[in-house]
Design a protein around this motif. Structure first.
Motif, PDB file in Angstrom:
ATOM      1  N   LEU A  51      -9.901   3.918   1.672  1.00  0.00           N
ATOM      2  CA  LEU A  51      -8.937   3.067   2.371  1.00  0.00           C
ATOM      3  C   LEU A  51      -8.521   1.901   1.478  1.00  0.00           C
ATOM      4  O   LEU A  51      -7.329   1.621   1.306  1.00  0.00           O
ATOM      5  N   GLU A  52      -9.507   1.224   0.885  1.00  0.00           N
ATOM      6  CA  GLU A  52      -9.174   0.053   0.059  1.00  0.00           C
ATOM      7  C   GLU A  52      -8.401   0.455  -1.192  1.00  0.00           C
ATOM      8  O   GLU A  52      -7.436  -0.197  -1.577  1.00  0.00           O
ATOM      9  N   LYS A  53      -8.813   1.573  -1.829  1.00  0.00           N
ATOM     10  CA  LYS A  53      -8.121   2.003  -3.055  1.00  0.00           C
ATOM     11  C   LYS A  53      -6.677   2.388  -2.752  1.00  0.00           C
ATOM     12  O   LYS A  53      -5.762   2.048  -3.500  1.00  0.00           O
ATOM     13  N   VAL A  54      -6.475   3.102  -1.644  1.00  0.00           N
ATOM     14  CA  VAL A  54      -5.129   3.562  -1.310  1.00  0.00           C
ATOM     15  C   VAL A  54      -4.242   2.369  -0.940  1.00  0.00           C
ATOM     16  O   VAL A  54      -3.100   2.260  -1.393  1.00  0.00           O
ATOM     17  N   LEU A  55      -4.792   1.442  -0.161  1.00  0.00           N
ATOM     18  CA  LEU A  55      -3.998   0.260   0.209  1.00  0.00           C
ATOM     19  C   LEU A  55      -3.644  -0.545  -1.041  1.00  0.00           C
ATOM     20  O   LEU A  55      -2.536  -1.070  -1.165  1.00  0.00           O
ATOM     21  N   ASP A  56      -4.586  -0.638  -1.973  1.00  0.00           N
ATOM     22  CA  ASP A  56      -4.326  -1.369  -3.225  1.00  0.00           C
ATOM     23  C   ASP A  56      -3.168  -0.719  -3.994  1.00  0.00           C
ATOM     24  O   ASP A  56      -2.239  -1.403  -4.433  1.00  0.00           O
ATOM     25  N   LYS A  57      -3.197   0.608  -4.122  1.00  0.00           N
ATOM     26  CA  LYS A  57      -2.137   1.292  -4.880  1.00  0.00           C
ATOM     27  C   LYS A  57      -0.808   1.213  -4.129  1.00  0.00           C
ATOM     28  O   LYS A  57       0.244   1.004  -4.736  1.00  0.00           O
ATOM     29  N   LEU A  58      -0.859   1.356  -2.813  1.00  0.00           N
ATOM     30  CA  LEU A  58       0.384   1.233  -2.037  1.00  0.00           C
ATOM     31  C   LEU A  58       0.941  -0.189  -2.149  1.00  0.00           C
ATOM     32  O   LEU A  58       2.147  -0.394  -2.232  1.00  0.00           O
ATOM     33  N   ASP A  59       0.040  -1.168  -2.167  1.00  0.00           N
ATOM     34  CA  ASP A  59       0.458  -2.560  -2.324  1.00  0.00           C
ATOM     35  C   ASP A  59       1.196  -2.726  -3.653  1.00  0.00           C
ATOM     36  O   ASP A  59       2.216  -3.407  -3.745  1.00  0.00           O
ATOM     37  N   GLN A  60       0.686  -2.071  -4.688  1.00  0.00           N
ATOM     38  CA  GLN A  60       1.299  -2.205  -6.011  1.00  0.00           C
ATOM     39  C   GLN A  60       2.711  -1.632  -6.053  1.00  0.00           C
ATOM     40  O   GLN A  60       3.517  -2.032  -6.886  1.00  0.00           O
ATOM     41  N   VAL A  61       3.003  -0.667  -5.180  1.00  0.00           N
ATOM     42  CA  VAL A  61       4.373  -0.128  -5.144  1.00  0.00           C
ATOM     43  C   VAL A  61       5.164  -0.709  -3.959  1.00  0.00           C
ATOM     44  O   VAL A  61       6.247  -0.221  -3.630  1.00  0.00           O
ATOM     45  N   GLY A  62       4.615  -1.762  -3.346  1.00  0.00           N
ATOM     46  CA  GLY A  62       5.344  -2.467  -2.292  1.00  0.00           C
ATOM     47  C   GLY A  62       5.353  -1.755  -0.953  1.00  0.00           C
ATOM     48  O   GLY A  62       6.177  -2.067  -0.090  1.00  0.00           O
ATOM     49  N   LEU A  63       4.439  -0.800  -0.753  1.00  0.00           N
ATOM     50  CA  LEU A  63       4.491   0.002   0.469  1.00  0.00           C
ATOM     51  C   LEU A  63       3.187  -0.023   1.262  1.00  0.00           C
ATOM     52  O   LEU A  63       2.934   0.885   2.054  1.00  0.00           O
ATOM     53  N   LYS A  64       2.384  -1.056   1.071  1.00  0.00           N
ATOM     54  CA  LYS A  64       1.122  -1.131   1.806  1.00  0.00           C
ATOM     55  C   LYS A  64       1.366  -1.030   3.310  1.00  0.00           C
ATOM     56  O   LYS A  64       0.678  -0.299   4.026  1.00  0.00           O
ATOM     57  N   ARG A  65       2.377  -1.744   3.760  1.00  0.00           N
ATOM     58  CA  ARG A  65       2.615  -1.780   5.204  1.00  0.00           C
ATOM     59  C   ARG A  65       3.427  -0.591   5.704  1.00  0.00           C
ATOM     60  O   ARG A  65       3.845  -0.562   6.858  1.00  0.00           O
ATOM     61  N   ALA A  66       3.623   0.388   4.816  1.00  0.00           N
ATOM     62  CA  ALA A  66       4.243   1.649   5.249  1.00  0.00           C
ATOM     63  C   ALA A  66       3.194   2.756   5.309  1.00  0.00           C
ATOM     64  O   ALA A  66       3.519   3.922   5.524  1.00  0.00           O
TER      65      ALA A  66
END
Ligand SMILES: Nc1ncnc2c1ncn2[C@@H]1O[C@H](COP(=O)(O)OP(=O)(O)OP(=O)(O)O)[C@@H](O)[C@H]1O
Length: 278
Positions: A126-141
């Motif tokens: 969960l944390e790794k995926v949210l971190d990578k999504l955050d890096q592409v601006g899509l954490k909240r998607a």
């Protein structure tokens, strides 16, 4: 990373006098190139000039008709299927048709390689995926299904999936295709910062000279069946080669939002998910 430290180890990818093609057809002849740890290398050239073919040779999907391709200092032609599999696990690949699983959420798409290839717990995933999504601006998607996101967002999700295992080589085929100008600039900077952060070797195929020249250490241009020009972005920019000049074009910009906005839906999804992985 300085040029000196970058070149203190052998190139991560090296093509020496390589000829590539399909069956008896030759696509690229006598080409040499190298990609070092910490470098971003841009491969440019017209449609059908053989850029994807080059990436396929680097992953061992096709074999050189002539010359030597080495990856992690091993000759791809001499690798056993096991060695090739091990080398591929150290690579992140984002091909043009890097389709997402449409029946899975954004989160599950990015989590997929971790669930398949790592022993990470769901809490770590969960944390790794949210971190990578955050890096592409899509954490909240993260909670959205793939059918609910745009084509450009899907490209960024695919990017997050390609880097989630923190590979040593990242190969991107047209990472900027389908992105609006703001996302394009941010994706380019992201590719640069990920390369610096992961210390990986990055190869990107692109038609977008403006953005790729800002982030690339080396540029190789192919055309007419061979390497046309290579060098730093400045060297290629100053080349009087007519094919190289033809590719130079201006960047555009527009008021487009990169960050996916916050929502109650995302917050609820995240707290449910966090509860679930405790
Ligand atoms: N599997 C294949 N079998 C036979 N020929 C192929 C195959 N894949 C690609 N080719 C041919 O090889 C040439 C180079 O294709 P490639 O996909 O490497 O070009 P490219 O530079 O990546 O193009 P684009 O920018 O349009 O994606 C093309 O003429 C294509 O038709």
């Amino acid at each position: 990373m300085t040029a000196e430290s970058r070149h203190s180890s052998p190139p991560v990818i090296r093509f020496t006098d390589v000829t590539l093609g399909y069956d008896t057809r030759v696509i690229l002849r006598d080409l040499s190139l190298e990609v070092n740890k910490g470098e971003v290398v841009a491969l440019i050239g017209g449609s059908g000039s053989g850029k994807t073919t080059l990436l396929r040779a680097a992953t061992g999907q096709i074999r050189a008709q002539k010359g030597t391709v080495t990856v992690f200092d091993q000759d791809v032609n001499r690798m056993t299927p096991q060695q090739l599999g091990a080398a591929r696990r150290r690579m992140g690949v984002l091909f043009q048709q890097g389709a997402l699983f449409t029946d899975l959420s954004v989160f599950s798409n990015v989590a997929f390689p971790l669930r398949e290839l790592s022993n990470d717990s769901e809490a770590v995933i969960l944390e790794k995926v949210l971190d990578k999504l955050d890096q592409v601006g899509l954490k909240r998607a993260a909670h959205l299904s793939v059918s609910e996101i745009s084509g450009g967002m899907a490209r960024r999700v695919a990017l997050a999936r390609a880097i989630v295992l923190e590979p040593e080589i990242i190969l991107f085929d047209e990472p900027f295709a389908g992105l609006d100008p703001i996302s394009l600039g941010m994706t380019a900077r992201l590719i640069r910062s990920l390369t610096d952060k992961l210390g990986c070797a990055t190869v990107l195929i692109t038609h977008d000279l403006e953005e790729s020249f800002l982030i690339a250490d080396q540029v190789y241009m192919v055309g007419d069946g061979s390497l046309v020009v290579s060098g730093t972005p400045d060297e290629v920019r100053q080349s009087d080669n007519s094919l190289a000049r033809q590719f130079l074009k201006g960047a555009s910009s527009g008021p487009v939002v990169f960050e996916y906005p916050p929502s109650d839906d995302f917050d609820r999804w995240l707290s449910r998910h966090r509860e679930g992985v405790k």
